[in-house]
Design an enzyme around this catalytic site. Structure first.
Site, PDB file in Angstrom:
ATOM      1  N   PRO A  10       0.641  -1.097  -0.078  1.00  0.00           N
ATOM      2  CA  PRO A  10      -0.089   0.127   0.128  1.00  0.00           C
ATOM      3  C   PRO A  10       0.797   1.207  -0.105  1.00  0.00           C
ATOM      4  O   PRO A  10       1.727   1.225   0.777  1.00  0.00           O
ATOM      5  CB  PRO A  10      -0.632  -0.171   1.395  1.00  0.00           C
ATOM      6  CG  PRO A  10       0.090  -1.109   2.246  1.00  0.00           C
ATOM      7  CD  PRO A  10       0.935  -2.085   1.019  1.00  0.00           C
ATOM      8  N   CYS A  92       2.663   3.001  10.057  1.00  0.00           N
ATOM      9  CA  CYS A  92       2.809   4.144   9.530  1.00  0.00           C
ATOM     10  C   CYS A  92       3.423   4.970  10.452  1.00  0.00           C
ATOM     11  O   CYS A  92       3.033   5.200  11.729  1.00  0.00           O
ATOM     12  CB  CYS A  92       1.613   4.751   8.861  1.00  0.00           C
ATOM     13  SG  CYS A  92       1.742   6.315   8.237  1.00  0.00           S
ATOM     14  N   GLY A 204      10.003  -4.845   2.713  1.00  0.00           N
ATOM     15  CA  GLY A 204      11.127  -3.996   2.887  1.00  0.00           C
ATOM     16  C   GLY A 204      12.391  -4.030   2.134  1.00  0.00           C
ATOM     17  O   GLY A 204      12.922  -5.139   2.316  1.00  0.00           O
TER      18      GLY A 204
HETATM   19  C1  LIG Z   1       5.182   6.814  -1.227  1.00  0.00           C
HETATM   20  C2  LIG Z   1       4.881   5.822  -0.297  1.00  0.00           C
HETATM   21  C3  LIG Z   1       3.639   5.827   0.214  1.00  0.00           C
HETATM   22  C4  LIG Z   1       3.390   4.709   1.504  1.00  0.00           C
HETATM   23  N1  LIG Z   1       2.133   4.689   2.082  1.00  0.00           N
HETATM   24  C5  LIG Z   1       1.907   3.688   2.935  1.00  0.00           C
HETATM   25  C6  LIG Z   1       0.533   3.330   3.213  1.00  0.00           C
HETATM   26  O1  LIG Z   1      -0.417   4.028   2.963  1.00  0.00           O
HETATM   27  N2  LIG Z   1       0.389   2.314   4.322  1.00  0.00           N
HETATM   28  C7  LIG Z   1       1.394   1.454   4.481  1.00  0.00           C
HETATM   29  O2  LIG Z   1       1.306   0.515   5.444  1.00  0.00           O
HETATM   30  N3  LIG Z   1       2.502   1.722   4.058  1.00  0.00           N
HETATM   31  C8  LIG Z   1       2.967   2.606   3.259  1.00  0.00           C
HETATM   32  N4  LIG Z   1       4.174   2.776   2.453  1.00  0.00           N
HETATM   33  C9  LIG Z   1       5.052   1.788   2.983  1.00  0.00           C
HETATM   34  C10 LIG Z   1       5.070   0.645   2.054  1.00  0.00           C
HETATM   35  O3  LIG Z   1       3.808   0.135   2.069  1.00  0.00           O
HETATM   36  C11 LIG Z   1       6.294  -0.440   2.335  1.00  0.00           C
HETATM   37  O4  LIG Z   1       6.076  -0.781   3.519  1.00  0.00           O
HETATM   38  C12 LIG Z   1       7.630   0.278   2.258  1.00  0.00           C
HETATM   39  O5  LIG Z   1       7.704   1.255   1.251  1.00  0.00           O
HETATM   40  C13 LIG Z   1       8.748  -0.776   2.206  1.00  0.00           C
HETATM   41  O6  LIG Z   1       8.857  -1.708   1.107  1.00  0.00           O
HETATM   42  P1  LIG Z   1       9.677  -1.531  -0.123  1.00  0.00           P
HETATM   43  O7  LIG Z   1      10.938  -1.174   0.187  1.00  0.00           O
HETATM   44  O8  LIG Z   1       9.129  -2.475  -1.208  1.00  0.00           O
HETATM   45  O9  LIG Z   1       8.963  -0.075  -0.873  1.00  0.00           O
HETATM   46  C14 LIG Z   1       4.260   3.784   1.596  1.00  0.00           C
HETATM   47  C15 LIG Z   1       5.718   3.943   1.016  1.00  0.00           C
HETATM   48  C16 LIG Z   1       5.695   4.805   0.076  1.00  0.00           C
HETATM   49  C17 LIG Z   1       7.114   4.864  -0.676  1.00  0.00           C
END
Ligand SMILES: Cc1cc2nc3c(=O)[nH]c(=O)nc-3n(C[C@H](O)[C@H](O)[C@H](O)COP(=O)(O)O)c2cc1C
Length: 325
Positions: A10, A92, A204
């Protein structure tokens, strides 16, 4: 070929209904997620954008809040709207979220979260999941997370998505909270081994097929955020390599299908910007990227016609054929 799930993380401002449409054109297998929405916003604003479309399944809605009754009401509506799973945001780190006492701060109030899960369970029959972090601040002890899991699993939560970092509240911006706290996959693995009967999904820093292949055997799924937004065509590799999908789409077909969707949505009164912005990265790391972004910007500014998107992809394809022959 894997029977494990890959999840789109998300992301507020990113995983809206338009981006989910783009992702679904590229991947039939990924589990979609909405952006986080607070229970208050879900209950009090127009929920038009939260109607599930046929091709979106499987799709999870992510809710944030602290009021068990509001969670229950939202979940009831989400089930009627066709969602496949309810997810609670307990990870969050934004300051706004801290003030509202939801998000990562709720790791310190597992009894509150457990009450929310209990009420959701009473109000709908969907599976319930929690997305959270390994811990808070600089404390690497996993007792806080284990207490959260113990209390909420007893209330009916079966799936846990663990962003393999702590959240450092009040000191780091949300963006920094996604890079500065150290990634600790070994601690997520410890959690999976401690709770073998629960579904534990790793999140992550996953950014290559190798990362996925290396980790997927140890977990019940992998969740990916930034890599998919920054390079949507990565989904084609994922479909081919993990799900044995031989017939994947091409950029040309993607743009053709997404452009038909844009045309329909414009007729329904949608602003083209909200749809076009998700196309910026589809030529990521190719020689066409700069010109493509320039074209998109000029269409958004009304200086160029949207039909030029299709012309662009045709010219790129022809150039590629000439270069390869
Ligand atoms: C622009 C942006 C918005 C995000 N919004 C949410 C969110 O609405 N809810 C949530 O649980 N995590 C949110 N995250 C965190 C991501 O869901 C994820 O946990 C985090 O980016 C780590 O995963 P990744 O390294 O694959 O990006 C957001 C991340 C980004 C970059």
């Amino acid at each position: 070929m894997t029977n494990k799930r890959i999840y789109l993380a998300p992301m507020v401002g990113r995983t809206d209904k338009h981006f989910r449409m783009l992702v679904r054109i590229l991947s039939k297998n990924i589990n979609l997620y909405t952006e986080m929405i607070t229970c208050d916003a879900f209950l009090n604003t127009d929920r038009q954008a939260y109607q599930v479309k046929k091709n979106e399944h499987p799709i999870t809605i992510q809710l944030a809040g602290t009021d068990p009754n509001k969670f229950a009401k939202c979940s009831e509506i989400a089930e009627v709207n066709g969602y496949d799973e309810i997810n609670l945001n307990i990870g969050c780190p934004s300051n706004k979220v801290i003030k509202g006492e939801f998000g990562a701060i709720l790791m310190d109030y597992p009894e509150k979260v457990s009450k929310c899960v209990k009420e959701i369970k009473k109000s709908c029959s969907l599976p319930i999941s929690i997305k959270t972090r390994l811990g808070l601040g600089y404390d690497k002890n996993l007792n806080r997370l284990k207490k959260l899991i113990d209390m909420t699993k007893d209330s009916g939560c079966t799936n846990f998505i663990i962003h393999a970092r702590n959240a450092i509240l009040g000191k780091l911006s949300p963006k920094k909270n996604r890079t500065v706290p150290e990634l600790r996959y070994e601690d997520v693995l410890y959690i999976k081994k401690t709770y073998p009967d629960l579904k534990i999904i790793l999140n992550g820093g996953i950014s290559t097929l190798d990362d996925i292949k290396k980790n997927i055997k140890d977990y019940d799924g992998i969740m990916i955020g930034r890599k998919i937004y920054d390079e949507p065509m990565f989904l084609l590799e994922l479909e081919k390599e993990l799900f044995d999908m031989n017939k994947t789409t091409s950029i040309k077909k993607l743009v053709y299908t997404y452009k038909s969707y844009i045309d329909e949505e414009i007729k329904n009164g949608e602003n083209k910007y909200y749809m076009l912005r998700h196309l910026y990265n589809i030529y990521y790391k190719t020689e066409y990227s700069k010109k493509w972004k320039h074209l998109l910007s000029s269409i958004i500014q009304g200086k160029s016609n949207i039909e030029n998107l299709l012309n662009f992809t045709v010219v790129c394809d022809e150039e590629k054929i000439h270069t390869n022959s």
